[in-house]
Design an enzyme around this catalytic site. Structure first.
Site, PDB file in Angstrom:
ATOM      1  CG  HIS A 124      12.571 -18.168 -19.204  1.00 34.52           C
ATOM      2  ND1 HIS A 124      13.283 -19.353 -19.244  1.00 34.52           N
ATOM      3  CD2 HIS A 124      11.433 -18.420 -19.885  1.00 34.52           C
ATOM      4  CE1 HIS A 124      12.587 -20.255 -19.912  1.00 34.52           C
ATOM      5  NE2 HIS A 124      11.460 -19.719 -20.326  1.00 34.52           N
TER       6      HIS A 124
ATOM      7  CD  GLU B  63       9.267 -19.392 -17.512  1.00 37.34           C
ATOM      8  OE1 GLU B  63       8.098 -19.327 -17.919  1.00 37.34           O
ATOM      9  OE2 GLU B  63       9.936 -20.425 -17.621  1.00 37.34           O
ATOM     10  CD  GLU B  64      11.268 -23.455 -18.170  1.00 41.30           C
ATOM     11  OE1 GLU B  64      10.202 -23.945 -17.754  1.00 41.30           O
ATOM     12  OE2 GLU B  64      11.471 -23.172 -19.366  1.00 41.30           O
TER      13      GLU B  64
ATOM     14  CG  ASP C 106       8.957 -18.350 -22.651  1.00 41.75           C
ATOM     15  OD1 ASP C 106       9.679 -19.171 -23.242  1.00 41.75           O
ATOM     16  OD2 ASP C 106       8.638 -18.471 -21.451  1.00 41.75           O
TER      17      ASP C 106
ATOM     18  CG  ASP D 102      11.060 -23.084 -22.586  1.00 35.36           C
ATOM     19  OD1 ASP D 102      11.208 -21.906 -22.269  1.00 35.36           O
ATOM     20  OD2 ASP D 102      10.316 -23.871 -21.953  1.00 35.36           O
TER      21      ASP D 102
ATOM     22  CG  HIS E 157       9.459 -28.082 -20.837  1.00 38.54           C
ATOM     23  ND1 HIS E 157       8.962 -27.937 -19.566  1.00 38.54           N
ATOM     24  CD2 HIS E 157       9.806 -26.831 -21.231  1.00 38.54           C
ATOM     25  CE1 HIS E 157       9.018 -26.660 -19.219  1.00 38.54           C
ATOM     26  NE2 HIS E 157       9.521 -25.974 -20.218  1.00 38.54           N
TER      27      HIS E 157
HETATM   28 CO    CO Z   1       9.656 -23.758 -20.243  1.00 39.70          CO
HETATM   29 ZN    ZN Z   2       9.888 -20.742 -21.338  1.00 37.35          ZN
END
Ligand code: CO
Ligand code: ZN
Length: 332
Positions: free
Chosen positions: A60, A192-193, A215, A162, A301
């Protein structure tokens, strides 16, 4: 790889706003695939012919961020999260909106720490009135947290590691693969998130025989961390389970076998929270045997997600190994 990771993590492209990152990735890979297309939701799909099975690799390209919900009379912005965003990560940080407007995060006076939620926070873009603020941003504007790339030597930290590191792995594998023995659909997915959305529609269209997401995953190797077997610098992680997926046993075994054969350092991963694109891919149509190649990452994150470049190298090697190993679509 360091340069590529820096280039990709410097770009602001929160979910639903992947134009900038998609263009950067397209430039990187256009010479290295047989066909390149962008589907209706914005997924970038690079095809490389090799026969064998249809394998969808998915990384992603979106990142977590914020969206403006309200502008007050003083010109302060209220906002909501786009993806999993902790309020504790934001104080002292800066945001860049997709048009380039910058802002800083502020927090209301709180009686108790437990009152600290996103709706007690605001963004200050330097405006002195609602009208002035509205000249720069509108309700519904998306932004991403910005932070300088930090070169720590063998390890590097950046925002949106990420999943820009997953994108970098897939880009590098496309560049490196010599003799693909499967039909490769390298998909750089959107959104994706916010719920694996680009993976869902792209897998429906591609109808792969096999799905492999690339990922980041969490680690358990920092002071007093929650117990988790994955550690930084111990190799690529091969997922067994997360909240979105139980990796197909044969796919997991294929990845482990290839890692052993090619002497690629690897570790098995059980992630007790979170999920990734394979969670959507494996439930497509009548089902797609799927697994995940993960890059161990600390502080996921946060504005400074930290990885080890040797794990990245192991991930590239494992992706290339899958690309170059003939897979029988009838026998997965
Ligand atoms: Co993420
Ligand atoms: Zn991710």
């Amino acid at each position: 790889m360091k340069e590529l990771i820096k280039k990709l993590t410097d770009i602001t492209s929160p979910s639903g706003n992947e134009d900038l990152i998609r263009e950067a990735i397209r430039e990187e890979i256009k010479e290295y695939c047989d066909d390149l297309k962008i589907d209706r939701l914005g997924n970038l799909i690079a095809f490389k012919h090799g026969g064998g099975a249809k394998i969808q690799f998915a990384a992603h390209m979106d990142e977590i961020g914020v969206i403006v919900t309200y502008i007050d009379d003083q010109g302060f912005l209220r906002f909501s999260n786009v993806g999993g965003l902790s309020p504790f990560q934001l104080l002292g940080q800066r945001v860049r909106f997709t048009d380039g407007t910058l802002g800083v995060f502020g927090l209301e006076k709180l009686e108790q720490m437990k009152d600290w939620t996103l709706n007690k926070m605001y963004i200050d873009i330097g405006a002195t009135s609602k009208e002035e603020a509205e000249e720069k941003v509108a309700v519904g504007e998306f932004g991403g947290i910005i932070q300088d790339f930090a070169d720590l030597g063998r390890r590097v930290a950046a925002k949106s590691m990420d999943n820009r590191v997953g994108c970098a792995v897939l880009i590098e594998a496309l560049k490196r693969v010599q003799s693909p023995r499967n039909d490769l659909y390298c998909t750089f997915t959107v959104q994706e998130e916010v719920g694996l959305r680009g993976a869902k529609t792209s897998a429906f269209a591609i109808e792969p025989d096999l799905g492999i997401a690339v990922d980041v995953t969490l680690t358990g190797d920092t002071p007093e961390a929650e117990k988790m077997a994955v550690g930084l610098g111990k190799g690529v992680a091969i997922k067994v389970k997360d909240q979105s997926l139980i990796a197909h046993r044969r796919v997991k075994e294929l990845l482990v076998r290839l890692a052993k054969e090619k002497k690629i350092p690897y570790q098995l991963e059980v992630l007790t929270r979170g999920g990734t694109d394979s969670g959507a891919i494996h439930l497509t149509r009548a089902g797609v045997p799927s697994g995940v190649i993960s890059i161990p990452t600390r502080y996921v994150h946060s504005p400074s997600e930290l990885i080890d470049l040797e794990d990245v190298e192991a991930a590239v090697q494992l992706v290339v190994a899958v690309m170059e190993t003939p897979c029988d679509p009838e026998n997965l």
